[in-house]
Design a protein around this motif. Structure first.
Motif, PDB file in Angstrom:
ATOM      1  N   TRP A  93       0.842  -1.204   0.000  1.00  0.00           N
ATOM      2  CA  TRP A  93       0.000   0.000   0.000  1.00  0.00           C
ATOM      3  C   TRP A  93       0.877   1.254   0.000  1.00  0.00           C
ATOM      4  O   TRP A  93       0.623   2.194  -0.761  1.00  0.00           O
ATOM      5  CB  TRP A  93      -0.913   0.004   1.227  1.00  0.00           C
ATOM      6  N   TRP A  94       1.886   1.278   0.862  1.00  0.00           N
ATOM      7  CA  TRP A  94       2.761   2.450   0.917  1.00  0.00           C
ATOM      8  C   TRP A  94       3.550   2.638  -0.379  1.00  0.00           C
ATOM      9  O   TRP A  94       3.760   3.767  -0.828  1.00  0.00           O
ATOM     10  CB  TRP A  94       3.733   2.337   2.091  1.00  0.00           C
ATOM     11  N   LYS A  95       3.964   1.538  -1.002  1.00  0.00           N
ATOM     12  CA  LYS A  95       4.678   1.652  -2.282  1.00  0.00           C
ATOM     13  C   LYS A  95       3.770   2.263  -3.333  1.00  0.00           C
ATOM     14  O   LYS A  95       4.189   3.165  -4.094  1.00  0.00           O
ATOM     15  CB  LYS A  95       5.161   0.274  -2.726  1.00  0.00           C
ATOM     16  N   ALA A  96       2.526   1.805  -3.386  1.00  0.00           N
ATOM     17  CA  ALA A  96       1.585   2.353  -4.362  1.00  0.00           C
ATOM     18  C   ALA A  96       1.296   3.825  -4.072  1.00  0.00           C
ATOM     19  O   ALA A  96       1.176   4.644  -4.999  1.00  0.00           O
ATOM     20  CB  ALA A  96       0.294   1.532  -4.351  1.00  0.00           C
ATOM     21  N   LYS A  97       1.182   4.164  -2.794  1.00  0.00           N
ATOM     22  CA  LYS A  97       0.901   5.562  -2.438  1.00  0.00           C
ATOM     23  C   LYS A  97       2.090   6.452  -2.811  1.00  0.00           C
ATOM     24  O   LYS A  97       1.904   7.566  -3.342  1.00  0.00           O
ATOM     25  CB  LYS A  97       0.610   5.658  -0.942  1.00  0.00           C
ATOM     26  N   ALA A  98       3.306   6.000  -2.550  1.00  0.00           N
ATOM     27  CA  ALA A  98       4.482   6.774  -2.934  1.00  0.00           C
ATOM     28  C   ALA A  98       4.543   6.956  -4.445  1.00  0.00           C
ATOM     29  O   ALA A  98       4.834   8.058  -4.937  1.00  0.00           O
ATOM     30  CB  ALA A  98       5.750   6.085  -2.427  1.00  0.00           C
ATOM     31  N   ASP A  99       4.253   5.907  -5.184  1.00  0.00           N
ATOM     32  CA  ASP A  99       4.253   6.014  -6.649  1.00  0.00           C
ATOM     33  C   ASP A  99       3.221   7.035  -7.113  1.00  0.00           C
ATOM     34  O   ASP A  99       3.475   7.819  -8.041  1.00  0.00           O
ATOM     35  CB  ASP A  99       3.963   4.651  -7.276  1.00  0.00           C
ATOM     36  N   GLU A 100       2.055   7.026  -6.483  1.00  0.00           N
ATOM     37  CA  GLU A 100       0.994   7.975  -6.841  1.00  0.00           C
ATOM     38  C   GLU A 100       1.454   9.411  -6.616  1.00  0.00           C
ATOM     39  O   GLU A 100       1.236  10.297  -7.461  1.00  0.00           O
ATOM     40  CB  GLU A 100      -0.248   7.674  -6.000  1.00  0.00           C
ATOM     41  N   ILE A 101       2.112   9.639  -5.487  1.00  0.00           N
ATOM     42  CA  ILE A 101       2.572  10.994  -5.177  1.00  0.00           C
ATOM     43  C   ILE A 101       3.675  11.425  -6.136  1.00  0.00           C
ATOM     44  O   ILE A 101       3.653  12.550  -6.672  1.00  0.00           O
ATOM     45  CB  ILE A 101       3.057  11.068  -3.723  1.00  0.00           C
ATOM     46  N   TYR A 102       4.639  10.548  -6.391  1.00  0.00           N
ATOM     47  CA  TYR A 102       5.752  10.918  -7.269  1.00  0.00           C
ATOM     48  C   TYR A 102       5.320  11.069  -8.725  1.00  0.00           C
ATOM     49  O   TYR A 102       5.949  11.815  -9.485  1.00  0.00           O
ATOM     50  CB  TYR A 102       6.901   9.922  -7.133  1.00  0.00           C
ATOM     51  N   THR A 103       4.261  10.410  -9.117  1.00  0.00           N
ATOM     52  CA  THR A 103       3.720  10.631 -10.461  1.00  0.00           C
ATOM     53  C   THR A 103       3.205  12.056 -10.592  1.00  0.00           C
ATOM     54  O   THR A 103       3.391  12.715 -11.619  1.00  0.00           O
ATOM     55  CB  THR A 103       2.595   9.624 -10.758  1.00  0.00           C
ATOM     56  N   ALA A 104       2.575  12.548  -9.518  1.00  0.00           N
ATOM     57  CA  ALA A 104       2.042  13.911  -9.531  1.00  0.00           C
ATOM     58  C   ALA A 104       3.125  14.949  -9.268  1.00  0.00           C
ATOM     59  O   ALA A 104       3.108  16.046  -9.844  1.00  0.00           O
ATOM     60  CB  ALA A 104       0.932  14.043  -8.487  1.00  0.00           C
ATOM     61  N   ILE A 105       4.071  14.597  -8.393  1.00  0.00           N
ATOM     62  CA  ILE A 105       5.107  15.544  -7.963  1.00  0.00           C
ATOM     63  C   ILE A 105       6.455  14.840  -8.067  1.00  0.00           C
ATOM     64  O   ILE A 105       6.924  14.232  -7.099  1.00  0.00           O
ATOM     65  CB  ILE A 105       4.863  16.015  -6.516  1.00  0.00           C
ATOM     66  N   PRO A 106       7.106  14.875  -9.213  1.00  0.00           N
ATOM     67  CA  PRO A 106       8.355  14.108  -9.398  1.00  0.00           C
ATOM     68  C   PRO A 106       9.465  14.464  -8.412  1.00  0.00           C
ATOM     69  O   PRO A 106      10.317  13.624  -8.117  1.00  0.00           O
ATOM     70  CB  PRO A 106       8.759  14.442 -10.837  1.00  0.00           C
ATOM     71  N   ASP A 107       9.488  15.699  -7.900  1.00  0.00           N
ATOM     72  CA  ASP A 107      10.534  16.099  -6.959  1.00  0.00           C
ATOM     73  C   ASP A 107      10.014  16.159  -5.525  1.00  0.00           C
ATOM     74  O   ASP A 107      10.562  16.868  -4.679  1.00  0.00           O
ATOM     75  CB  ASP A 107      11.137  17.447  -7.352  1.00  0.00           C
ATOM     76  N   PHE A 108       8.963  15.410  -5.232  1.00  0.00           N
ATOM     77  CA  PHE A 108       8.433  15.334  -3.877  1.00  0.00           C
ATOM     78  C   PHE A 108       9.556  14.963  -2.912  1.00  0.00           C
ATOM     79  O   PHE A 108      10.353  14.049  -3.164  1.00  0.00           O
ATOM     80  CB  PHE A 108       7.319  14.294  -3.829  1.00  0.00           C
ATOM     81  N   GLY A 109       9.649  15.676  -1.780  1.00  0.00           N
ATOM     82  CA  GLY A 109      10.768  15.469  -0.876  1.00  0.00           C
ATOM     83  C   GLY A 109      10.697  14.186  -0.080  1.00  0.00           C
ATOM     84  O   GLY A 109      11.709  13.507   0.113  1.00  0.00           O
ATOM     85  N   GLY A 110       9.505  13.840   0.408  1.00  0.00           N
ATOM     86  CA  GLY A 110       9.355  12.627   1.188  1.00  0.00           C
ATOM     87  C   GLY A 110       8.424  12.827   2.357  1.00  0.00           C
ATOM     88  O   GLY A 110       7.632  13.777   2.407  1.00  0.00           O
ATOM     89  N   PHE A 111       8.514  11.922   3.352  1.00  0.00           N
ATOM     90  CA  PHE A 111       7.601  11.912   4.489  1.00  0.00           C
ATOM     91  C   PHE A 111       8.325  12.288   5.780  1.00  0.00           C
ATOM     92  O   PHE A 111       9.467  11.888   6.015  1.00  0.00           O
ATOM     93  CB  PHE A 111       6.994  10.518   4.682  1.00  0.00           C
ATOM     94  N   LEU A 112       7.624  13.046   6.622  1.00  0.00           N
ATOM     95  CA  LEU A 112       8.011  13.252   8.009  1.00  0.00           C
ATOM     96  C   LEU A 112       7.025  12.465   8.860  1.00  0.00           C
ATOM     97  O   LEU A 112       5.810  12.522   8.625  1.00  0.00           O
ATOM     98  CB  LEU A 112       7.951  14.735   8.370  1.00  0.00           C
ATOM     99  N   VAL A 113       7.524  11.726   9.848  1.00  0.00           N
ATOM    100  CA  VAL A 113       6.654  10.847  10.629  1.00  0.00           C
ATOM    101  C   VAL A 113       6.890  11.044  12.122  1.00  0.00           C
ATOM    102  O   VAL A 113       8.025  11.000  12.600  1.00  0.00           O
ATOM    103  CB  VAL A 113       6.884   9.359  10.270  1.00  0.00           C
ATOM    104  N   LYS A 114       5.796  11.263  12.842  1.00  0.00           N
ATOM    105  CA  LYS A 114       5.777  11.217  14.304  1.00  0.00           C
ATOM    106  C   LYS A 114       5.039   9.945  14.679  1.00  0.00           C
ATOM    107  O   LYS A 114       3.850   9.806  14.380  1.00  0.00           O
ATOM    108  CB  LYS A 114       5.076  12.451  14.873  1.00  0.00           C
TER     109      LYS A 114
END
Length: 678
Positions: A261-282
């Motif tokens: 699920w997380w791999k698919a979600k990351a792919d979805e985000i990077y398709t829209a935003i190729p230079d997306f920085g990443g995730f911050l997690v608490k």
């Protein structure tokens, strides 16, 4: 070729430089006012030429220089002035963002191997000129100390800002993506001017809906706006998102379906935003979900997300953890959980550590994790918004605090600055016209950016730069205001938390003194947990006879910390009659410190009153009003604290110190349901 979108961006940038001309001195323009140089040096800048690139970023650098120079030198230069050459070159030795400013054959050249380097060089030249320096005397050769220099916004989708003291969020989620406010470009421009290149746009107490397609479209609109200014966008991700919005029954990081699920979600985000920085997690902190809910480690959770992102971006995993069921000293818990995981995090994971082991206190020792995880990328997290330093209404320049934390010797391979790879700051911006709630709080945003670029910069230099560009470059003004700024944080420590006291603020909102609070559900939420005052003495014993948190530091560092009287009550529980190095007993010294802090605020008010000729009326009055608020609240802090310590110790105040204005019961009865930022 300049695209239509770039033209729009340039017009928006112009709105920052000229925006609200009728309100030109309301603080909106920050340190980018470019007030005219009254006595232009013999060498005055002339035309600007760009070569080697026509990217949107390079064009912004050119136009930024052209526009700013017309403001600094509105009457132009005799004979056309000294030409400025922006030159993009091929030089593998120059890192991204690096630049050189030096004399050229036909003028002065800004040379860089990247477009962001040209942009940073343009802003650096303007910073020097804005302090009144002659262009022919400017020589700079700079590169950022850290690849990632980022702001963390604690902004929520509904517009509320947790621990925000400057109004509502600057991110208008409701109207995105169709409408992007011009303020977004102004914000990106301000960040670029001090070298900030990453922005986490939502609260670490994240909502899963930020990962839904409708929000990805909104994030894309911001990313597109920020990109020409060299800024990448990051999102705080809720660890339980696969269960919350993904239809799964678990968020276990070792579950194959969760990983998919997380791999698919990351792919979805990077398709829209190729230079997306990443995730911050608490995660697994203050009730937030995390891998420990499934018996997994922080490394298991972080590495699962790192695998999903791959080489495209970064996972920033916060080390701010403590649990109600954990009876260990709160100051020790992050070290206990994370240090054994050193070397177990993926290469694209950064563990983000607060500057001190508790929580952004006015004064703390540096966090013991710095230097203790040599096989893990660490980020230092600083708080620009002043949650524990008087909100936006108290003048507290944080440059010395940041400098103190970055320069601390870990005893394990260098200073804190030398053991981290990323610098992050909790943003203090909001919808207030002046961005930060008070004019002097702009200096903390500025100082963060400058120290993230170069952690060796002296705080007084930063203060002088900011004051010259923001208010006046007049020497008399600077010689008065810079010392005032440099002493301001120490004054707050004196009237709030002297001698190593910590976390004695009001419940929830953290506004005002409340050292008496002892009835909260979790022990470590209560101020009495931290000061442990009783008839015999005061302070938290963190030596081997107590929690032994001191042992988390390198031995030589532990000795130095234990000997530092500014942290006396942080590490030791001592008698009220404990004798300090200056000969005073603790009970004699405490009121002296509180009174010193109150007096320092009074001096700041008096100093500022003398500076009216150098500052426009609107901003001078606003600062003066806040200094009066600070003076009243410093007295409140002093009186309430001493009333409580006197009651607990059973001692009258030493001779020469005025009694509190009200009885202790009056201070204990105060309530502030309208306090901002909770």
């Amino acid at each position: 070729m300049v695209t239509a979108r770039l033209c729009a961006l340039l017009l928006l940038a112009v709105s920052f430089a000229t925006g609200g001309a009728a309100r030109a001195e309301d603080g909106y323009r920050l340190w980018l006012r470019h007030a005219p140089v009254a006595d232009a040096a013999q060498q005055t800048p002339g035309s600007v030429t760009l070569s080697g690139s026509d990217s949107p970023t390079a064009l912004l650098a050119r136009d930024e220089l052209t526009r700013a120079l017309s403001e600094l030198y509105p009457h132009g230069a005799a004979g056309g002035g000294t030409p400025i050459l922006l030159r993009r070159v091929t030089d593998p030795a120059m890192r991204d963002g690096a630049f050189r400013i030096a004399p050229a054959e036909r003028g002065v050249a800004i040379i860089a191997a990247s477009d962001t380097g040209l942009l940073y060089g343009a802003f650096a030249l303007l910073r020097e000129l804005g302090q009144g320096k002659a262009i022919g005397a400017i020589r700079l050769d700079e590169a950022p100390a850290y690849t990632l220099r980022m702001l963390n916004h604690w902004d929520n989708p509904d517009g509320h800002v947790e621990r925000g003291y400057a109004g509502r969020s600057i991110f208008d989620w409701w109207h995105l993506p169709g409408y992007v406010d011009a303020r977004m470009t102004d914000y990106a421009r301000a960040n670029a001017s001090i070298g900030i290149n990453g922005v986490v746009i939502n609260n670490v107490n994240a909502r899963a809906m930020m990962l839904e397609p409708r929000y990805i479209a909104k994030v894309k609109a911001l990313a597109d706006t920020f990109r020409p200014w060299g800024i990448r966008v990051y999102v705080s991700a809720r660890f339980s998102a696969p269960r919350d919005i993904g239809g799964l029954k678990t968020a276990d990081p070792l579950d194959p379906a969760v990983r998919a699920w997380w791999k698919a979600k990351a792919d979805e985000i990077y398709t829209a935003i190729p230079d997306f920085g990443g995730f911050l997690v608490k995660a697994n902190s203050e009730g937030q979900p995390g891998p420990q809910d499934y018996g997994r480690s922080h490394a298991d959770g972080a590495n699962m997300l790192a695998e999903a992102i791959g080489e495209r971006g970064t996972v920033i995993w916060r080390a701010f953890v403590y649990a109600a069921e954990n009876k260990e000293d709160r100051a020790k818990q992050a070290f206990t959980e994370f240090q054994p995981l050193d070397g177990k995090f993926a290469k694209n994971v950064v563990v983000q550590v607060k500057n001190g082991p508790i929580d952004f206190q006015p004064r703390e020792p540096f966090h013991p994790l710095f230097g203790a995880m040599p096989r893990t990328q660490l980020a230092m997290e600083l708080q620009i918004t002043k949650e524990y330093l008087g909100f936006a209404s108290h003048l507290a320049f944080l440059g010395p605090l940041f400098e103190e934390a970055l320069g601390a010797d870990t005893g394990r391979g260098g200073s804190v600055a030398e053991t981290v790879t990323v610098i992050a700051g909790v943003a203090n911006t909001g919808s207030d016209r002046n961005w930060t709630g008070s004019h002097f709080d702009q200096a903390n945003w500025y100082a963060f950016g400058r120290l993230a670029w170069n952690p060796k910069l002296p705080s007084d230099q930063i203060a002088r730069e900011w004051a010259a560009q923001t208010f006046s470059r007049d020497t008399a003004f600077l010689n008065a205001v810079v010392p005032m700024m440099m002493s301001s944080r120490a004054a707050v420590v004196d009237y709030m938390t002297p001698l190593g006291l910590a976390h004695v603020m009001g419940t929830g909102h953290h506004y005002g003194p409340a050292p008496w609070v002892s009835d909260l559900a979790r022990p470590e939420w209560n101020p009495v947990y931290y000061h442990r005052a009783d008839r015999a003495g005061i302070g938290f014993d963190r030596t081997p006879t107590g929690s032994n948190a001191l042992a988390q530091y390198a031995p030589d560092v532990a000795k130095r910390l234990l000997a530092d009287e500014e942290l006396l009550l942080w590490f030791r529980h001592v008698s009220w009659d404990h004798r300090l190095k200056n000969g005073n007993t603790l009970w004699e010294e405490l009121p002296r410190r509180y009174d010193r802090g109150v007096a320092a605020v009074a001096r700041m008010g008096a100093t500022w009153a003398t500076l009216a000729p150098h500052v426009d009326t609107q901003r001078h009055r606003a600062v003066a009003d806040f200094l009066r608020v600070q003076a009243d609240e410093a007295q409140w802090w002093r009186d309430a604290s001493l009333a409580y310590w006197s009651a607990v110790s059973g001692r009258a105040l030493p001779a020469g110190h005025a009694a509190p204005r009200h009885p202790l019961s009056w201070y204990q009865a105060q309530r502030f349901p309208e306090a901002p930022g909770e």
